[in-house]
Enzyme design. Structure first.
Site, PDB file in Angstrom:
ATOM      1  N   CYS A  66       5.370  -6.142   1.509  1.00 51.38           N
ATOM      2  CA  CYS A  66       5.707  -4.724   1.363  1.00 51.38           C
ATOM      3  C   CYS A  66       5.161  -3.925   2.552  1.00 51.38           C
ATOM      4  CB  CYS A  66       5.219  -4.201   0.022  1.00 51.38           C
ATOM      5  SG  CYS A  66       5.961  -2.613  -0.428  1.00 51.38           S
ATOM      6  N   TYR A  67       4.150  -3.070   2.356  1.00 51.39           N
ATOM      7  CA  TYR A  67       3.550  -2.360   3.481  1.00 51.39           C
ATOM      8  C   TYR A  67       3.055  -3.349   4.522  1.00 51.39           C
ATOM      9  CZ  TYR A  67       0.509   0.726   6.185  1.00 51.39           C
ATOM     10  OH  TYR A  67      -0.077   1.421   7.213  1.00 51.39           O
ATOM     11  N   GLU A 120       3.841 -11.082  -5.573  1.00 49.29           N
ATOM     12  CA  GLU A 120       2.741 -11.376  -6.488  1.00 49.29           C
ATOM     13  C   GLU A 120       3.007 -10.984  -7.931  1.00 49.29           C
ATOM     14  OE1 GLU A 120       1.630  -7.409  -4.464  1.00 49.29           O
ATOM     15  OE2 GLU A 120       2.949  -9.129  -4.172  1.00 49.29           O
ATOM     16  N   GLY A 149       0.822  -1.202   0.000  1.00 47.81           N
ATOM     17  CA  GLY A 149       0.000   0.000   0.000  1.00 47.81           C
ATOM     18  C   GLY A 149       0.853   1.249   0.000  1.00 47.81           C
ATOM     19  N   HIS A 189       7.563  -7.411  -3.446  1.00 48.18           N
ATOM     20  CA  HIS A 189       6.269  -7.920  -3.911  1.00 48.18           C
ATOM     21  C   HIS A 189       6.430  -9.325  -4.481  1.00 48.18           C
ATOM     22  CE1 HIS A 189       3.605  -4.417  -3.462  1.00 48.18           C
ATOM     23  NE2 HIS A 189       4.711  -3.710  -3.613  1.00 48.18           N
ATOM     24  N   LYS A 204     -11.031 -12.649 -14.568  1.00 45.44           N
ATOM     25  CA  LYS A 204     -11.279 -12.871 -15.995  1.00 45.44           C
ATOM     26  C   LYS A 204     -10.824 -14.258 -16.447  1.00 45.44           C
ATOM     27  CE  LYS A 204     -12.514 -10.754 -19.934  1.00 45.44           C
ATOM     28  NZ  LYS A 204     -13.700  -9.915 -20.119  1.00 45.44           N
ATOM     29  N   ASP A 209     -17.740 -12.128 -20.528  1.00 40.70           N
ATOM     30  CA  ASP A 209     -18.351 -12.089 -19.199  1.00 40.70           C
ATOM     31  C   ASP A 209     -19.861 -12.308 -19.253  1.00 40.70           C
ATOM     32  OD1 ASP A 209     -15.777 -11.405 -18.561  1.00 40.70           O
ATOM     33  OD2 ASP A 209     -16.205  -9.287 -18.242  1.00 40.70           O
TER      34      ASP A 209
END
Length: 521
Positions: A87-88, A179, A60, A177, A377, A235
């Site tokens: 991270c944060y 991710e 963040g 990070h 998605k 979608d």
């Protein structure tokens, strides 16, 4: 989704505002584990209701040194579940558990290296003590003092306490990070946290989701009637097929053909849903109405508002004709849900079509059926395959909206749309013919709002320029231009210039998107 949530192992992700928090959830779900993101302001309530098997604290933009800094609920650290801070999230964990975080040091944004100083279950079969590995940093503050019970597992030049752990309590944290794809082994480290440390088996499958979703739809709708705004995009199409499998002819789809679709798109939609699936379908041919409203409008935001409002007006008119429908089915995805309840915004309800604009008028007084609201998605594509939708359909590139309006800068005319449709068709046809379609995240043509002078044969021409775009991406959050061989671009350009009347020049866009930037659905 209360029933479904109770059936599966869950990971709670506390969102502190990182622009890549969604990637954490995606990585966890890739392990077959259901994950859910909640803003830090609602995390305590969600933690008690959800009863997760593990918690991840996101990155963040804030500083834990601020008086009003966002923090994790203390209940999370007292519950005995594994916690991973990123991270944060590392700084919040250290700060809340009695460590020290300082600002004013060298900021670190971008690629860095960490040196592993201790072995850990977090690194098992991935990293080894004494080795250096590339990671992606994004921080200003850094941890400078450990909470009781923690030890340092890794360091970097600008973050001496880059990885920490209290392995007795199963608390882990990294300054970098995990991710993002820019940390090459990040997904494997997350896998170790979810599988080895938290001990989750991975019981969330698309087949199970389909079966549970069908039961939830039947329970919600009963014998009621449902209408679905079908755009032809992935979608809304997957949502329509799923709802139809649950309740059959209680569903009616309304397909608004606004004249901004790709070449042959309307015919394909009608053939698939009315012909193949035998789903009751109302095909509204409204191109004249939309193009008339857009005549002379060149501001892109004005276009979006016009298309959105008119779409809702047309849809509402047709919904009244269907009669008796009390439910509206739409293809809301999990990213839409996250954005609508983020700590920077409030709830919102949006009719999902490929233009992504407009809202559901209160006067319609319809209950929403949103069977995809827990899916990303790529998961929607997997569900589409599980439902038997053709792979050529569910595997299509994301289509930026509102329709071709976004690919037609400046005023929209029928001439420009016809040029754009044919140029785009040739481009995609050649990409498929070359076997490159599945290697590319998204490709499309744009007709630029300029004309150039050229010579074709013995004649001087003054015609439009077509731009071609193709990008590669692994997560939809970052993208780079696709490196076609110039011979391929030359071949496509030659076909477009020869076959599309009104075009005398073709250019290829080599723009890259920086980490964390979202431009496409």
């Amino acid at each position: 989704m209360a029933e479904q949530k109770g059936l599966h192992e869950k990971v709670l992700i506390v969102d502190f505002g990182s622009q890549v928090t969604q990637l954490i959830a995606r990585r966890v779900r890739e392990e077959g584990v259901y994950s859910e993101i909640v803003p830090f302001s609602k995390a305590e309530e969600a933690f008690r209701a959800m009863r997760p098997k593990a918690v991840i604290l996101s990155g963040g933009p804030a500083s834990v040194l601020d008086a009003d800094a966002p923090l994790a609920p203390t209940a999370i650290f007292a519950a005995g579940v594994p916690v991973l801070g990123i991270c944060y999230g590392e700084q919040a964990m250290a700060h809340q558990l009695g460590g020290r975080v300082e600002g004013g040091h060298h900021r670190e944004f971008g690629r860095a290296e960490v040196t592993i100083t201790e072995n850990s279950p977090l690194f098992e079969n991935v990293w080894s003590k004494g080795e250096k590995y590339p990671v992606w940093m994004s921080h200003g503050d850094r941890v400078t003092g450990l909470p009781d019970g923690f030890r340092v597992l890794g360091t970097s030049p600008n973050a001496p306490i880059a990885i920490i752990a209290d392995e007795k309590r199963r608390f882990y944290a990294t300054q970098f990070h995990l991710e993002v794809v820019h940390t090459p082994h990040g997904a494997a480290l997350l896998r170790n946290f979810v599988r080895r440390i938290a001990g989750l088996k991975g019981d969330w499958t698309m087949r199970a989701f389909k079966e549970e979703a069908i039961e939830r739809i039947r329970a919600q709708v009963g014998k009621g009637r449902v209408i679905c705004g079908l755009s032809g995009g992935v979608d809304s199409s997957v949502a329509a097929v799923l709802v139809h499998e649950a309740i059959g002819d209680q569903l009616t789809c309304v397909f608004v053909d606004h004249g901004l679709l790709r070449l042959g798109e309307a015919q394909k939609v009608v053939a698939l849903f009315r012909g193949h699936y035998n789903i009751p379908l109302v095909h509204v041919e409204a191109a004249d109405r939309f193009l008339g409203a857009l005549a002379g409008v060149d501001d892109p935001e004005a276009k979006r508002k016009i298309i959105g409002k008119l779409f809702i007006d047309v849809f509402e008119e047709e919904a009244k004709k269907v009669g008796g429908a009390e439910f509206l089915a739409q293809g809301t995805l999990y990213p839409d849900v996250i954005e609508s309840v983020s700590f920077t915004g409030g709830p919102s309800v949006t009719i999902k079509s490929h233009h992504n604009v407009g809202g559901l008028p209160e006067r319609m007084q319809m209950k929403l059926v949103e069977p995809l609201r827990e899916l990303f998605k790529d998961e929607v594509r997997a569900l589409g395959r599980e439902l038997g939708l053709p792979d050529a359909f569910v595997g299509r590139h994301p289509f930026p909206g509102p329709g071709l309006a976004i690919r037609c800068p400046g005023a929209i005319t029928r001439e420009k749309l016809d040029i754009l449709r044919l140029a785009d068709e040739i481009y995609i046809e050649e990409i498929r013919r070359a076997g490159l379609y599945d290697d590319i995240w998204q490709a499309f043509a744009v007709i630029l709002p300029v004309k150039t002078v050229g010579v074709m044969g013995d004649h001087r021409t003054y015609e439009y320029v077509v731009g071609l775009r193709a990008v590669s991406s692994t997560d939809g959050m970052t993208a780079d231009f696709y490196a076609f061989e110039m011979r391929f671009i030359g071949h496509v350009a030659t076909r477009i210039i020869n076959e599309v009347k009104g075009v005398n020049r073709v250019v290829y866009d080599v723009t890259s998107k920086p980490p964390g930037t979202i431009e496409w659905e």
